[in-house]
Every structure is written in C-alpha cells, then in structure tokens.
Design a protein around this motif. Structure first.
Motif, PDB file in Angstrom:
ATOM      1  N   MET A  78     -17.674  -1.903 -64.451  1.00  0.00           N
ATOM      2  CA  MET A  78     -17.316  -3.220 -64.950  1.00  0.00           C
ATOM      3  C   MET A  78     -15.944  -3.148 -65.627  1.00  0.00           C
ATOM      4  O   MET A  78     -15.633  -2.187 -66.318  1.00  0.00           O
ATOM      5  N   ALA A  79     -15.150  -4.159 -65.442  1.00  0.00           N
ATOM      6  CA  ALA A  79     -13.803  -4.202 -65.994  1.00  0.00           C
ATOM      7  C   ALA A  79     -13.824  -4.748 -67.424  1.00  0.00           C
ATOM      8  O   ALA A  79     -14.655  -5.581 -67.772  1.00  0.00           O
ATOM      9  N   VAL A  80     -12.882  -4.257 -68.206  1.00  0.00           N
ATOM     10  CA  VAL A  80     -12.664  -4.834 -69.532  1.00  0.00           C
ATOM     11  C   VAL A  80     -11.481  -5.781 -69.403  1.00  0.00           C
ATOM     12  O   VAL A  80     -10.520  -5.493 -68.695  1.00  0.00           O
ATOM     13  N   GLU A  81     -11.562  -6.937 -70.070  1.00  0.00           N
ATOM     14  CA  GLU A  81     -10.518  -7.952 -69.949  1.00  0.00           C
ATOM     15  C   GLU A  81      -9.823  -8.175 -71.278  1.00  0.00           C
ATOM     16  O   GLU A  81     -10.460  -8.163 -72.333  1.00  0.00           O
ATOM     17  N   PHE A  82      -8.510  -8.389 -71.186  1.00  0.00           N
ATOM     18  CA  PHE A  82      -7.690  -8.670 -72.356  1.00  0.00           C
ATOM     19  C   PHE A  82      -6.736  -9.792 -72.003  1.00  0.00           C
ATOM     20  O   PHE A  82      -6.192  -9.833 -70.896  1.00  0.00           O
ATOM     21  N   SER A  83      -6.521 -10.691 -72.952  1.00  0.00           N
ATOM     22  CA  SER A  83      -5.536 -11.747 -72.729  1.00  0.00           C
ATOM     23  C   SER A  83      -4.138 -11.135 -72.799  1.00  0.00           C
ATOM     24  O   SER A  83      -3.954 -10.002 -73.266  1.00  0.00           O
ATOM     25  N   VAL A  84      -3.154 -11.880 -72.350  1.00  0.00           N
ATOM     26  CA  VAL A  84      -1.774 -11.391 -72.386  1.00  0.00           C
ATOM     27  C   VAL A  84      -1.371 -11.056 -73.821  1.00  0.00           C
ATOM     28  O   VAL A  84      -0.744 -10.020 -74.075  1.00  0.00           O
ATOM     29  N   ASP A  85      -1.744 -11.908 -74.772  1.00  0.00           N
ATOM     30  CA  ASP A  85      -1.391 -11.648 -76.175  1.00  0.00           C
ATOM     31  C   ASP A  85      -2.047 -10.370 -76.694  1.00  0.00           C
ATOM     32  O   ASP A  85      -1.412  -9.572 -77.372  1.00  0.00           O
ATOM     33  N   GLU A  86      -3.330 -10.173 -76.379  1.00  0.00           N
ATOM     34  CA  GLU A  86      -4.019  -8.942 -76.787  1.00  0.00           C
ATOM     35  C   GLU A  86      -3.376  -7.724 -76.134  1.00  0.00           C
ATOM     36  O   GLU A  86      -3.181  -6.692 -76.772  1.00  0.00           O
ATOM     37  N   ALA A  87      -3.054  -7.845 -74.852  1.00  0.00           N
ATOM     38  CA  ALA A  87      -2.451  -6.725 -74.120  1.00  0.00           C
ATOM     39  C   ALA A  87      -1.093  -6.366 -74.709  1.00  0.00           C
ATOM     40  O   ALA A  87      -0.738  -5.188 -74.795  1.00  0.00           O
ATOM     41  N   ARG A  88      -0.325  -7.369 -75.104  1.00  0.00           N
ATOM     42  CA  ARG A  88       0.995  -7.117 -75.699  1.00  0.00           C
ATOM     43  C   ARG A  88       0.854  -6.277 -76.975  1.00  0.00           C
ATOM     44  O   ARG A  88       1.618  -5.367 -77.210  1.00  0.00           O
ATOM     45  N   GLU A  89      -0.148  -6.576 -77.782  1.00  0.00           N
ATOM     46  CA  GLU A  89      -0.365  -5.872 -79.043  1.00  0.00           C
ATOM     47  C   GLU A  89      -0.953  -4.474 -78.836  1.00  0.00           C
ATOM     48  O   GLU A  89      -0.760  -3.597 -79.661  1.00  0.00           O
ATOM     49  N   ARG A  90      -1.683  -4.258 -77.728  1.00  0.00           N
ATOM     50  CA  ARG A  90      -2.419  -3.002 -77.529  1.00  0.00           C
ATOM     51  C   ARG A  90      -2.031  -2.285 -76.242  1.00  0.00           C
ATOM     52  O   ARG A  90      -2.825  -1.558 -75.666  1.00  0.00           O
ATOM     53  N   LEU A  91      -0.796  -2.473 -75.787  1.00  0.00           N
ATOM     54  CA  LEU A  91      -0.390  -1.949 -74.489  1.00  0.00           C
ATOM     55  C   LEU A  91      -0.595  -0.447 -74.357  1.00  0.00           C
ATOM     56  O   LEU A  91      -1.130   0.029 -73.353  1.00  0.00           O
ATOM     57  N   THR A  92      -0.195   0.326 -75.347  1.00  0.00           N
ATOM     58  CA  THR A  92      -0.352   1.781 -75.268  1.00  0.00           C
ATOM     59  C   THR A  92      -1.815   2.157 -75.086  1.00  0.00           C
ATOM     60  O   THR A  92      -2.149   2.994 -74.242  1.00  0.00           O
ATOM     61  N   GLU A  93      -2.678   1.531 -75.850  1.00  0.00           N
ATOM     62  CA  GLU A  93      -4.118   1.801 -75.726  1.00  0.00           C
ATOM     63  C   GLU A  93      -4.632   1.444 -74.331  1.00  0.00           C
ATOM     64  O   GLU A  93      -5.390   2.206 -73.722  1.00  0.00           O
ATOM     65  N   LEU A  94      -4.205   0.309 -73.795  1.00  0.00           N
ATOM     66  CA  LEU A  94      -4.674  -0.119 -72.476  1.00  0.00           C
ATOM     67  C   LEU A  94      -4.194   0.824 -71.385  1.00  0.00           C
ATOM     68  O   LEU A  94      -4.938   1.125 -70.443  1.00  0.00           O
ATOM     69  N   ILE A  95      -2.979   1.309 -71.507  1.00  0.00           N
ATOM     70  CA  ILE A  95      -2.466   2.281 -70.533  1.00  0.00           C
ATOM     71  C   ILE A  95      -3.300   3.556 -70.585  1.00  0.00           C
ATOM     72  O   ILE A  95      -3.686   4.103 -69.550  1.00  0.00           O
ATOM     73  N   GLU A  96      -3.598   4.033 -71.782  1.00  0.00           N
ATOM     74  CA  GLU A  96      -4.409   5.248 -71.929  1.00  0.00           C
ATOM     75  C   GLU A  96      -5.803   5.042 -71.337  1.00  0.00           C
ATOM     76  O   GLU A  96      -6.345   5.930 -70.669  1.00  0.00           O
ATOM     77  N   ARG A  97      -6.379   3.872 -71.543  1.00  0.00           N
ATOM     78  CA  ARG A  97      -7.713   3.597 -71.002  1.00  0.00           C
ATOM     79  C   ARG A  97      -7.684   3.562 -69.475  1.00  0.00           C
ATOM     80  O   ARG A  97      -8.583   4.095 -68.816  1.00  0.00           O
ATOM     81  N   ALA A  98      -6.642   2.951 -68.914  1.00  0.00           N
ATOM     82  CA  ALA A  98      -6.519   2.901 -67.453  1.00  0.00           C
ATOM     83  C   ALA A  98      -6.304   4.297 -66.889  1.00  0.00           C
ATOM     84  O   ALA A  98      -6.881   4.657 -65.858  1.00  0.00           O
ATOM     85  N   GLU A  99      -5.490   5.113 -67.559  1.00  0.00           N
ATOM     86  CA  GLU A  99      -5.274   6.489 -67.109  1.00  0.00           C
ATOM     87  C   GLU A  99      -6.568   7.291 -67.129  1.00  0.00           C
ATOM     88  O   GLU A  99      -6.748   8.198 -66.320  1.00  0.00           O
ATOM     89  N   ALA A 100      -7.465   6.953 -68.048  1.00  0.00           N
ATOM     90  CA  ALA A 100      -8.750   7.644 -68.156  1.00  0.00           C
ATOM     91  C   ALA A 100      -9.751   7.157 -67.113  1.00  0.00           C
ATOM     92  O   ALA A 100     -10.865   7.662 -67.043  1.00  0.00           O
ATOM     93  N   GLY A 101      -9.351   6.155 -66.306  1.00  0.00           N
ATOM     94  CA  GLY A 101     -10.222   5.695 -65.235  1.00  0.00           C
ATOM     95  C   GLY A 101     -10.909   4.370 -65.478  1.00  0.00           C
ATOM     96  O   GLY A 101     -11.658   3.888 -64.630  1.00  0.00           O
ATOM     97  N   GLU A 102     -10.668   3.769 -66.625  1.00  0.00           N
ATOM     98  CA  GLU A 102     -11.300   2.484 -66.921  1.00  0.00           C
ATOM     99  C   GLU A 102     -10.557   1.358 -66.188  1.00  0.00           C
ATOM    100  O   GLU A 102      -9.337   1.392 -66.054  1.00  0.00           O
ATOM    101  N   HIS A 103     -11.290   0.378 -65.697  1.00  0.00           N
ATOM    102  CA  HIS A 103     -10.693  -0.764 -65.001  1.00  0.00           C
ATOM    103  C   HIS A 103     -10.286  -1.796 -66.049  1.00  0.00           C
ATOM    104  O   HIS A 103     -11.132  -2.405 -66.695  1.00  0.00           O
TER     105      HIS A 103
END
Length: 76
Positions: free
Chosen positions: A1-26
């Motif tokens: 299952m994918a985790v979803e973030f709005s553009v504003d949330e993604a802007r604030e947490r981009l580094t974390e989201l990149i790390e999560r995607a690198e770890a295999g999370e959708h």
C-alpha cells in the motif's frame, strides 16, 4: 500500500520521503487530493564519492631562501 503526502507536506519532508522511497516504500505525492507523482528509487547506481577525489590536484608554496625577498605582486 502506498503512503500519500500532499505537495505541501512533501515540500517540508522531502529528505524523509526520498529515504523512504529508497528503502522500497511506495510514496505518492498528491495535488488537490489526486495522485500527481510517485517516488521510486533510481535504477542507475549512484557514483561513489571516492572517485571524485581522484582528480584533485595538490599545490604547494616554497618560502624564499634566508635573506631573499618575496614580492607578492610578481613572485607566484
């Protein structure tokens, strides 16, 4: 299952989201509630940082002999 973030949330947490995607999370970034983009790890391997240092050139400066003079404007 994918985790979803709005553009504003993604802007604030981009580094974390990149790390999560690198770890295999959708990770999905939404705009106005609809999926806009999906993050996934790159298929191209990252360059190793050690290779960058191989091109560095060292330089040194030798002080003038005792009693000699050094003119910063011309002796370089």
């Amino acid at each position: 299952m994918a985790v979803e973030f709005s553009v504003d949330e993604a802007r604030e947490r981009l580094t974390e989201l990149i790390e999560r995607a690198e770890a295999g999370e959708h990770v999905v970034i939404t705009r106005s509630g609809a999926a806009a983009v999906s993050l996934e790890p790159s298929r191209v391997p990252a360059q190793r940082r050690e290779e960058f240092a191989a091109g560095v050139v060292a330089a040194s400066w030798v002080a003038p002999e005792a009693g000699g003079s050094f003119d910063v404007g011309t002796d370089y």
